[in-house]
Design a protein around this motif. Structure first.
Motif, PDB file in Angstrom:
ATOM      1  N   THR A 234      -6.757   0.064  -1.795  1.00 32.77           N
ATOM      2  CA  THR A 234      -5.873   1.348  -1.900  1.00 32.77           C
ATOM      3  C   THR A 234      -5.975   1.518  -3.375  1.00 32.77           C
ATOM      4  N   ALA A 235      -5.509   0.629  -4.147  1.00 39.74           N
ATOM      5  CA  ALA A 235      -5.379   0.715  -5.516  1.00 39.74           C
ATOM      6  C   ALA A 235      -6.654   1.502  -5.963  1.00 39.74           C
ATOM      7  N   THR A 236      -7.622   1.065  -5.630  1.00 35.55           N
ATOM      8  CA  THR A 236      -8.972   1.736  -6.205  1.00 35.55           C
ATOM      9  C   THR A 236      -9.107   3.226  -5.719  1.00 35.55           C
TER      10      THR A 236
ATOM     11  N   THR B 259       0.664  -1.152  -0.237  1.00 39.28           N
ATOM     12  CA  THR B 259       0.220  -0.059   0.077  1.00 39.28           C
ATOM     13  C   THR B 259       0.962   1.320  -0.020  1.00 39.28           C
ATOM     14  N   SER B 260       1.940   1.048   0.763  1.00 42.14           N
ATOM     15  CA  SER B 260       2.901   2.381   0.737  1.00 42.14           C
ATOM     16  C   SER B 260       3.578   2.882  -0.549  1.00 42.14           C
ATOM     17  N   ILE B 261       3.954   1.590  -1.306  1.00 45.10           N
ATOM     18  CA  ILE B 261       4.527   1.690  -2.531  1.00 45.10           C
ATOM     19  C   ILE B 261       3.484   2.329  -3.603  1.00 45.10           C
ATOM     20  N   LEU B 262       2.222   1.776  -3.694  1.00 46.83           N
ATOM     21  CA  LEU B 262       1.170   2.222  -4.355  1.00 46.83           C
ATOM     22  C   LEU B 262       1.050   3.735  -4.171  1.00 46.83           C
ATOM     23  N   LEU B 263       1.035   4.223  -2.837  1.00 48.91           N
ATOM     24  CA  LEU B 263       0.715   5.537  -2.566  1.00 48.91           C
ATOM     25  C   LEU B 263       1.930   6.369  -3.032  1.00 48.91           C
ATOM     26  N   ALA B 264       3.102   6.001  -2.988  1.00 49.56           N
ATOM     27  CA  ALA B 264       4.270   6.957  -3.312  1.00 49.56           C
ATOM     28  C   ALA B 264       4.121   6.984  -4.896  1.00 49.56           C
TER      29      ALA B 264
ATOM     30  N   VAL C 243      -4.962  -2.868 -14.387  1.00 52.61           N
ATOM     31  CA  VAL C 243      -5.756  -2.944 -15.574  1.00 52.61           C
ATOM     32  C   VAL C 243      -7.260  -2.804 -15.493  1.00 52.61           C
ATOM     33  N   VAL C 244      -7.844  -3.241 -14.395  1.00 51.14           N
ATOM     34  CA  VAL C 244      -9.202  -2.956 -14.086  1.00 51.14           C
ATOM     35  C   VAL C 244      -9.331  -1.451 -13.588  1.00 51.14           C
ATOM     36  N   ILE C 245      -8.682  -0.863 -13.035  1.00 50.24           N
ATOM     37  CA  ILE C 245      -8.622   0.554 -12.338  1.00 50.24           C
ATOM     38  C   ILE C 245      -8.627   1.355 -13.585  1.00 50.24           C
ATOM     39  N   GLY C 246      -7.737   0.857 -14.456  1.00 51.14           N
ATOM     40  CA  GLY C 246      -7.672   1.898 -15.717  1.00 51.14           C
ATOM     41  C   GLY C 246      -8.746   1.788 -16.491  1.00 51.14           C
TER      42      GLY C 246
ATOM     43  N   LEU D 196      -2.033  -7.538  -8.246  1.00 55.10           N
ATOM     44  CA  LEU D 196      -1.870  -6.189  -8.347  1.00 55.10           C
ATOM     45  C   LEU D 196      -2.026  -5.893 -10.004  1.00 55.10           C
ATOM     46  N   ALA D 197      -1.327  -6.896 -10.733  1.00 53.55           N
ATOM     47  CA  ALA D 197      -1.239  -6.345 -12.362  1.00 53.55           C
ATOM     48  C   ALA D 197      -2.834  -6.355 -13.130  1.00 53.55           C
ATOM     49  N   GLY D 198      -3.697  -7.452 -12.337  1.00 52.37           N
ATOM     50  CA  GLY D 198      -4.964  -7.435 -12.938  1.00 52.37           C
ATOM     51  C   GLY D 198      -5.618  -6.154 -12.474  1.00 52.37           C
ATOM     52  N   LEU D 199      -5.357  -5.800 -11.142  1.00 54.09           N
ATOM     53  CA  LEU D 199      -6.010  -4.489 -10.749  1.00 54.09           C
ATOM     54  C   LEU D 199      -5.860  -3.254 -11.284  1.00 54.09           C
TER      55      LEU D 199
END
Length: 453
Positions: free
Chosen positions: A361-363, A164-169, A307-310, A302-305
Motif C-alpha cells: 500500500t505504501a508503494t 493501511t487506512s492510516i497510510l491512505l488517509a 525512505v525507500v519510496i521517497g 514503515l520507517a524504512g519503507l
C-alpha cells in the motif's frame, strides 16, 4: 531507461524479493535498502539523483508512526484490563448455538478491529473461541480462521482500524469522519460494513452444521474500566479534531491543526494510561511489558519503507509506473477508467495475498496519485481520486485474507492454533478465506464504482 532508473528499479525489486523470502527480517531489509538509497543520493554516482539524510528523514511520516505506537500502548492496557473478555462473555450469554456464536464472534472481532489493531483484536477474541471449543470438544480451527479474516476486513472501516487506512488517509488528505462520509458521499466505513454482511453469509454457510449449545458459567470481572474509556476518548478526540483542517486545506487566516495532530492524540492518551497504571500499581514492570508489546517490527518496517519510496519517487520510478497505468486508460472514457480501476483492485488482491499489505500500500499510494492525474489529463472523464484510493484499500486490505501468510492477523491466529496442537494447511485455510474474500471484495468493488462514478 537510464542507469539511475535501472539502479533504483533493481534495488527496489531486490528489496521486495528479500522481504517476501525472509519475512522475519523485513524491517532490517527495508532499513538497509533505505540506507543504500541515501548513501547513493549523498555520494553522487548519479548527478541527477540527490537524496540527503535530511531529505530521507523528511520522507518518514511521523504522524503515522505516532498513531500506531500510541494506539498499540492503549490497546495493551485495554487487553490487560480484561474488558474484551467481558464483552465476549456478554455475547456468549446471549447466544446459545455454536453456529451463531462463531458468526457473531467473527462480526464482533470485526467491529473491534475497526478501532483496534487487527493482531490485537485476534489476541483478544481468539482465546474465548478456543475455550468454548475445548468445552464443546470441537475443533477451534474454523472459529479462529473466521475471527482472523473478519478482523482483516474491518481494518479498512476507519482511520485507526489498520496501518493501511492510516497510510491512505495521509495520502488522500482524509480525516476520521471522512471514512464515514466524504464530500456528500458514503465513505469506506459503510462500504466495509456491507462487505462484512456479505462475508458473514459465507461464515454462516460454512458453520451451518455446528448446532451444539453453549453457555457461559461466569462472566469475567473487570475492576479497571479506565483503559476502555481512554480508548473511547482516543477515537472521540480523533473524530472531534477531524473537523479542524490541516494547513494545506485551511482558508487564509483559518485556524489549522499540526500535521502530527492525530499522532499526538494517540500518544497523549497512551501516556495518561501508562502514567496512571504506574501510579496505581507502583509496578514498573507494567511499563516494561508495554514496551515489549510495542510492534517495533512494523514501526521499523514503515520507517524504512517511507525512505525507500521517497528514493524511488526521486528517481522517477513512481511517475513511470503511474503513467504506464494511466496509459491503459486511453482517452479517459468511462470504459477505460473502469479497466484501470479493475486492474488496481484485483492486482492489489492478488499481490497482498502474498506480499504484506503495508509495504504494498505504501508503494502504490503515490502511484495511484500519478494514475489519477494522468487519467484526468487525458481529457475524458474527470475522475475523483477517491475511486482509485478506496479501490486500492479494498484490494490491499482484503487480499491479505486469501493466504495464511497474507496478513499478520492470519499469522497470529494460526500461531494460537499451533500452540493448541492444530497445524492448519493452506488448503484448509483457503477453503474459508477465498469465498470470504471474494464476497467482501466484490461488494466493495461494485459499491465504490457506483458511489464514485
Amino acid at each position: 531507461m537510464n542507469n539511475l532508473t535501472w539502479f533504483a528499479t533493481g534495488l527496489f525489486a531486490v528489496t521486495y524479493i528479500l522481504m517476501f523470502a525472509l519475512q522475519k527480517f523485513r524491517p532490517y531489509i527495508a532499513v538497509i535498502s533505505a540506507i543504500i538509497f541515501v548513501a547513493v543520493g549523498t555520494a553522487g554516482p548519479f548527478p541527477e539523483f540527490k537524496y540527503t539524510f535530511g531529505e530521507a528523514l523528511a520522507q518518514i511520516d511521523w504522524n503515522v508512526l505516532m498513531m500506531i505506537a500510541g494506539t498499540m500502548g492503549t490497546v495493551f492496557l485495554f487487553i490487560e484490563s480484561g474488558m474484551p473478555k467481558l464483552m465476549s462473555d456478554i455475547l456468549v450469554s446471549k447466544l446459545h448455538s455454536v453456529k451463531w456464536l462463531i458468526v457473531v464472534l467473527s462480526l464482533f472481532a470485526g467491529i473491534i478491529s475497526a478501532f483496534v489493531d487487527n493482531v490485537a483484536t485476534v489476541l483478544m477474541v481468539a482465546p474465548v473461541a478456543v475455550a468454548l471449543c475445548k468445552e464443546l470438544k470441537i475443533s477451534p480451527v474454523p472459529a479462529i480462521i473466521c475471527i482472523a479474516i473478519s478482523s482483516n476486513l474491518q481494518g479498512a472501516a476507519t482511520l485507526v482500524g489498520d496501518t493501511t487506512s492510516i497510510l491512505l488517509a495521509k495520502a488522500a488528505d482524509l480525516d476520521f469522519m471522512d471514512f464515514f462520509f466524504v464530500e456528500g458521499r458514503v465513505g469506506m466505513f459503510w462500504v466495509t460494513e456491507l462487505g462484512a454482511l456479505a462475508s458473514a453469509l459465507i461464515i454462516w454457510f460454512k458453520m451451518r452444521k455446528e448446532n451444539d449449545s453453549v453457555y457461559v458459567m461466569e462472566r469475567t470481572k473487570v475492576e479497571d474500566k479506565v483503559p476502555a474509556v481512554l480508548l473511547l476518548l482516543t477515537v472521540a478526540t480523533l473524530i472531534a479534531t477531524s473537523f479542524i483542517p490541516y494547513k494545506n486545506s485551511a482558508a487564509p487566516g483559518e485556524f489549522y491543526k499540526p500535521d502530527i495532530s492525530n499522532g499526538l492524540i494517540c500518544i497523549f492518551y497512551f501516556i495518561i494510561g501508562i502514567t496512571r497504571a504506574l501510579i496505581k500499581t507502583k509496578d514498573k514492570n507494567i511499563l516494561i511489558r508495554v514496551l515489549k508489546e510495542m510492534d517495533y517490527y512494523t514501526l521499523a518496517l514503515l520507517a524504512g519503507l517511507f525512505v525507500v519510496i521517497g528514493g524511488i519517487t526521486k528517481a522517477g520510478i513512481i511517475d513511470m509506473i503511474g503513467n504506464a497505468l494511466a496509459g491503459l486508460g486511453g482517452s479517459g472514457s468511462r470504459g477505460s477508467v473502469f479497466i484501470v480501476y479493475t486492474i488496481i483492485v484485483w492486482v492489489s488482491v492478488l499481490a497482498s495475498a502474498f506480499i504484506d499489505n503495508i509495504p504494498y500500500t505504501a508503494t502504490m499510494l503515490p502511484v495511484v496519485a500519478v494514475v489519477t492525474e494522468g487519467l484526468n489529463a487525458a481529457g475524458g472523464l474527470n475522475i475523483h481520486p477517491n475511486l482509485l484510493y478506496f479501490g486500492l484499500l479494498v484490494g490491499a486490505t482484503l487480499g491479505g485474507n486469501i493466504t495464511p501468510i497474507g496478513a499478520s492477523a492470519n499469522i497470529a491466529g494460526l500461531g494460537i492454533l499451533r500452540k493448541e496442537g492444530h497445524e492448519v494447511g493452506a488448503a484448509e485455510f483457503m477453503s474459508y478465506s477465498v469465498p470470504f474474500t471474494l464476497a467482501a471484495v466484490m461488494t466493495g468493488y461494485v459499491l465504490l464504482w457506483l458511489i464514485w462514478m
